[in-house]
Design a protein around this motif. Structure first.
Motif, short mmCIF file in Angstrom:
data_model
loop_
_atom_site.label_atom_id
_atom_site.label_comp_id
_atom_site.label_asym_id
_atom_site.label_seq_id
_atom_site.Cartn_x
_atom_site.Cartn_y
_atom_site.Cartn_z
N UNK A 255 0.80 -1.01 -0.08
CA UNK A 255 0.49 -0.06 0.37
C UNK A 255 0.97 1.21 0.35
N UNK A 256 0.85 1.70 -0.38
CA UNK A 256 1.81 2.96 -1.08
C UNK A 256 0.52 4.63 -0.57
N UNK A 257 1.13 5.19 0.21
CA UNK A 257 0.16 6.37 1.24
C UNK A 257 0.60 7.06 0.56
N UNK A 258 -0.49 8.08 -0.06
CA UNK A 258 0.09 9.32 -0.93
C UNK A 258 -0.63 10.25 0.09
N UNK A 259 -1.20 10.43 1.12
CA UNK A 259 -1.70 11.12 1.52
C UNK A 259 -2.30 10.54 3.25
N UNK A 260 -2.51 11.20 3.84
CA UNK A 260 -3.07 10.89 5.63
C UNK A 260 -3.99 12.03 5.87
N UNK A 261 -5.03 12.12 6.42
CA UNK A 261 -5.76 12.49 7.92
C UNK A 261 -6.46 12.25 8.69
N UNK A 262 -6.38 12.65 9.45
CA UNK A 262 -6.74 12.09 11.07
C UNK A 262 -7.09 12.81 12.18
N UNK A 263 -8.75 13.11 12.12
CA UNK A 263 -9.31 13.86 12.87
C UNK A 263 -9.57 12.65 14.37
N UNK A 264 -9.26 13.36 15.52
CA UNK A 264 -9.56 12.62 16.95
C UNK A 264 -11.31 13.57 17.72
N UNK A 265 -11.33 12.55 17.88
CA UNK A 265 -13.10 12.93 18.53
C UNK A 265 -13.22 12.46 20.40
N UNK A 266 -12.27 12.54 20.82
CA UNK A 266 -12.09 12.27 22.51
C UNK A 266 -11.30 11.01 22.04
N UNK A 267 -12.10 9.67 22.39
CA UNK A 267 -11.64 8.52 22.26
C UNK A 267 -12.00 7.22 21.08
#
Length: 149
Positions: A83-95
């Motif tokens: 898996x060639x990862x080109x972009x990543x976005x993460x959002x955190x909502x508590x746990x």
């Protein structure tokens, strides 16, 4: 004086929360990257620890639960070669954390090597002192697709 103290307190809390959020985002990104490698290596033992007991997986050909996904990985009926990862976005909502990967997936499926562009959505939940994957969904996209940050 009281107003300055309250402002400083709010600022310090905000900076601390931002730093904690950034650390969690980095932890989730690293876990996701490790998951892709374990999938390529057919390392069902490590994946079993990360996949939540009630996790679900959505693929182009269907959706199933943890046991089936692990069986597919062990037997190589789908071999996630790379898996060639080109972009990543993460959002955190508590746990809970949601990660979006834009990937090019090289896989071996039904006797054929294939390459597909996907945005993969991963949902993680903190269980005690570790994060576990609740859901993983492959969405087929064009190679020009971008994740909004």
């Amino acid at each position: 004086m009281k107003t300055r103290f309250i402002s400083l307190f709010v600022f310090v809390i905000g900076v601390t929360t931002f730093a904690q959020d950034a650390a969690v985002k980095q932890e989730i990104e690293k876990l996701s990257q490790a998951k892709w490698q374990w999938m390529a290596d057919k390392n069902a033992e490590e994946l079993d620890k990360v996949f939540h007991e009630k996790s679900k997986f959505v693929h182009m050909s269907g959706s199933w639960k943890k046991d089936r996904e692990l069986e597919i990985i062990k037997t190589g009926s789908i071999w996630y070669k790379q898996a060639d990862v080109h972009d990543v976005a993460v959002e955190v909502f508590g746990d809970t954390a949601v990660l979006w990967n834009r990937i090019t997936l090289m896989a071996h499926v039904r006797g054929n090597d294939v390459s597909n562009e996907f945005t993969v959505t991963e949902v993680y939940k903190r269980e005690g002192d570790r994060w576990q994957l609740l859901a993983l969904t492959f969405s087929s996209v064009r190679d020009t697709h971008e994740i909004s940050h």
